[in-house]
Scaffold this motif. Structure first.
Motif, PDB file in Angstrom:
ATOM      1  N   SER A 195       0.832  -1.205   0.000  1.00 14.56           N
ATOM      2  CA  SER A 195       0.000   0.000   0.000  1.00 14.56           C
ATOM      3  C   SER A 195       0.869   1.259   0.000  1.00 14.56           C
ATOM      4  O   SER A 195       0.472   2.284  -0.526  1.00 14.56           O
ATOM      5  CB  SER A 195      -0.931   0.012   1.210  1.00 14.56           C
ATOM      6  OG  SER A 195      -0.179   0.226   2.399  1.00 14.56           O
ATOM      7  N   ASP A 242       1.314   3.332   2.210  1.00 16.41           N
ATOM      8  CA  ASP A 242       0.455   4.390   2.747  1.00 16.41           C
ATOM      9  C   ASP A 242       0.649   4.515   4.255  1.00 16.41           C
ATOM     10  O   ASP A 242      -0.180   3.997   5.006  1.00 16.41           O
ATOM     11  CB  ASP A 242      -1.001   4.095   2.398  1.00 16.41           C
ATOM     12  CG  ASP A 242      -1.908   5.265   2.736  1.00 16.41           C
ATOM     13  OD1 ASP A 242      -1.472   6.425   2.569  1.00 16.41           O
ATOM     14  OD2 ASP A 242      -3.044   5.024   3.167  1.00 16.41           O
ATOM     15  N   VAL A 268      -4.463  -0.367  -4.442  1.00  7.63           N
ATOM     16  CA  VAL A 268      -5.571   0.545  -4.165  1.00  7.63           C
ATOM     17  C   VAL A 268      -6.825  -0.269  -3.897  1.00  7.63           C
ATOM     18  O   VAL A 268      -7.038  -1.314  -4.499  1.00  7.63           O
ATOM     19  CB  VAL A 268      -5.812   1.549  -5.315  1.00  7.63           C
ATOM     20  CG1 VAL A 268      -4.654   2.514  -5.453  1.00  7.63           C
ATOM     21  CG2 VAL A 268      -6.046   0.839  -6.639  1.00  7.63           C
ATOM     22  N   LYS A 313     -11.077   1.249   1.275  1.00  2.26           N
ATOM     23  CA  LYS A 313     -10.205   1.825   2.296  1.00  2.26           C
ATOM     24  C   LYS A 313      -9.995   3.309   2.065  1.00  2.26           C
ATOM     25  O   LYS A 313      -9.881   3.764   0.932  1.00  2.26           O
ATOM     26  CB  LYS A 313      -8.840   1.129   2.300  1.00  2.26           C
ATOM     27  CG  LYS A 313      -8.892  -0.289   2.801  1.00  2.26           C
ATOM     28  CD  LYS A 313      -7.501  -0.870   2.911  1.00  2.26           C
ATOM     29  CE  LYS A 313      -7.545  -2.285   3.449  1.00  2.26           C
ATOM     30  NZ  LYS A 313      -6.206  -2.864   3.533  1.00  2.26           N
ATOM     31  N   PRO A 347      -7.387   5.985   2.300  1.00  5.11           N
ATOM     32  CA  PRO A 347      -5.947   6.103   2.482  1.00  5.11           C
ATOM     33  C   PRO A 347      -5.530   7.430   3.117  1.00  5.11           C
ATOM     34  O   PRO A 347      -6.255   8.425   3.051  1.00  5.11           O
ATOM     35  CB  PRO A 347      -5.409   6.004   1.057  1.00  5.11           C
ATOM     36  CG  PRO A 347      -6.502   6.556   0.215  1.00  5.11           C
ATOM     37  CD  PRO A 347      -7.793   6.159   0.910  1.00  5.11           C
ATOM     38  N   ARG A 349       1.351   9.063  -3.063  1.00  7.48           N
ATOM     39  CA  ARG A 349       2.245   7.965  -2.689  1.00  7.48           C
ATOM     40  C   ARG A 349       3.348   7.793  -3.724  1.00  7.48           C
ATOM     41  O   ARG A 349       4.519   7.602  -3.380  1.00  7.48           O
ATOM     42  CB  ARG A 349       1.466   6.665  -2.497  1.00  7.48           C
ATOM     43  CG  ARG A 349       0.637   6.679  -1.218  1.00  7.48           C
ATOM     44  CD  ARG A 349      -0.088   5.377  -1.020  1.00  7.48           C
ATOM     45  NE  ARG A 349      -1.474   5.533  -1.458  1.00  7.48           N
ATOM     46  CZ  ARG A 349      -2.356   4.557  -1.544  1.00  7.48           C
ATOM     47  NH1 ARG A 349      -2.006   3.318  -1.260  1.00  7.48           N
ATOM     48  NH2 ARG A 349      -3.590   4.795  -1.926  1.00  7.48           N
ATOM     49  N   ARG A 355       0.516   5.255  10.570  1.00  8.88           N
ATOM     50  CA  ARG A 355      -0.751   5.982  10.386  1.00  8.88           C
ATOM     51  C   ARG A 355      -1.408   6.267  11.731  1.00  8.88           C
ATOM     52  O   ARG A 355      -1.937   7.368  11.950  1.00  8.88           O
ATOM     53  CB  ARG A 355      -1.713   5.180   9.501  1.00  8.88           C
ATOM     54  CG  ARG A 355      -1.394   5.226   8.032  1.00  8.88           C
ATOM     55  CD  ARG A 355      -2.528   4.684   7.164  1.00  8.88           C
ATOM     56  NE  ARG A 355      -2.969   3.349   7.526  1.00  8.88           N
ATOM     57  CZ  ARG A 355      -2.427   2.220   7.093  1.00  8.88           C
ATOM     58  NH1 ARG A 355      -1.391   2.246   6.266  1.00  8.88           N
ATOM     59  NH2 ARG A 355      -2.914   1.047   7.461  1.00  8.88           N
TER      60      ARG A 355
END
Length: 163
Positions: free
Chosen positions: A9, A11, A37, A41, A43, A50, A137
């Motif tokens: 990801s 991310d 992707v 979700k 992101p 990204r 995150r």
């Protein structure tokens, strides 16, 4: 020419991701990064952001190899995306034994579906073994300092998003 495929990801892009990418470039002439992707979700960064952060991060540590990397988005099976990208190697990073057990299962399934693709496991450096994008995150979402865990361009983008 050997092309590796590194899926995730990203991310956000972490120091662990960057470590695996650099190791992959030591093994392959070219690396295609597949940014996964998902419509379900939400992101932290868009796929375009990204991609920009991946290139900016790589440029800081290995500027001479930036042209050997391409980034594309994908939402299908990794083996399908890797074949479309012309890869012969799927690159996977390992942090610990838990990752190893999980990745071995995936590698086995991928080998059945795509015997022409070889999975290569790349061990994370000790300084990166604890880093996950999920934890980054969570820490960032609570206003914490993620600078020890992400490349400088990613840290700057996270900080800019808070302002």
């Amino acid at each position: 020419m050997r092309t590796g495929y590194l899926a995730g990801s990203f991310d956000p892009m972490t120091n662990g991701h960057l470590d695996v990418l650099v190791q992959g470039l030591n093994l392959c002439d070219k690396v295609v990064i597949g940014v996964g992707v998902s419509a379900t979700k939400k992101p932290m960064f868009s796929a375009e952001e990204r991609e920009r952060l991946i290139f900016a991060s790589l440029a800081e540590v290995l500027p001479g190899r930036v042209d050997d990397v391409t980034v594309e988005t994908f939402s299908e099976l990794t083996v399908t995306a890797a074949r479309k990208a012309g890869a012969s190697v799927i690159l996977r990073g390992l942090r610990d034994g838990t990752d190893f057990d999980y990745e071995m299962q995936i590698a086995g399934m991928n080998a059945e579906m795509a015997p022409d693709l070889q999975t290569v496991f790349l061990p994370a450096r000790a300084s990166n073994r604890h880093i996950t994008a999920t934890l980054v995150r969570q820490i960032a979402g609570m206003g914490g300092d993620v600078s020890p865990f992400v490349p400088k361009p990613v840290d700057a983008a996270i900080r800019a998003g808070r302002e």
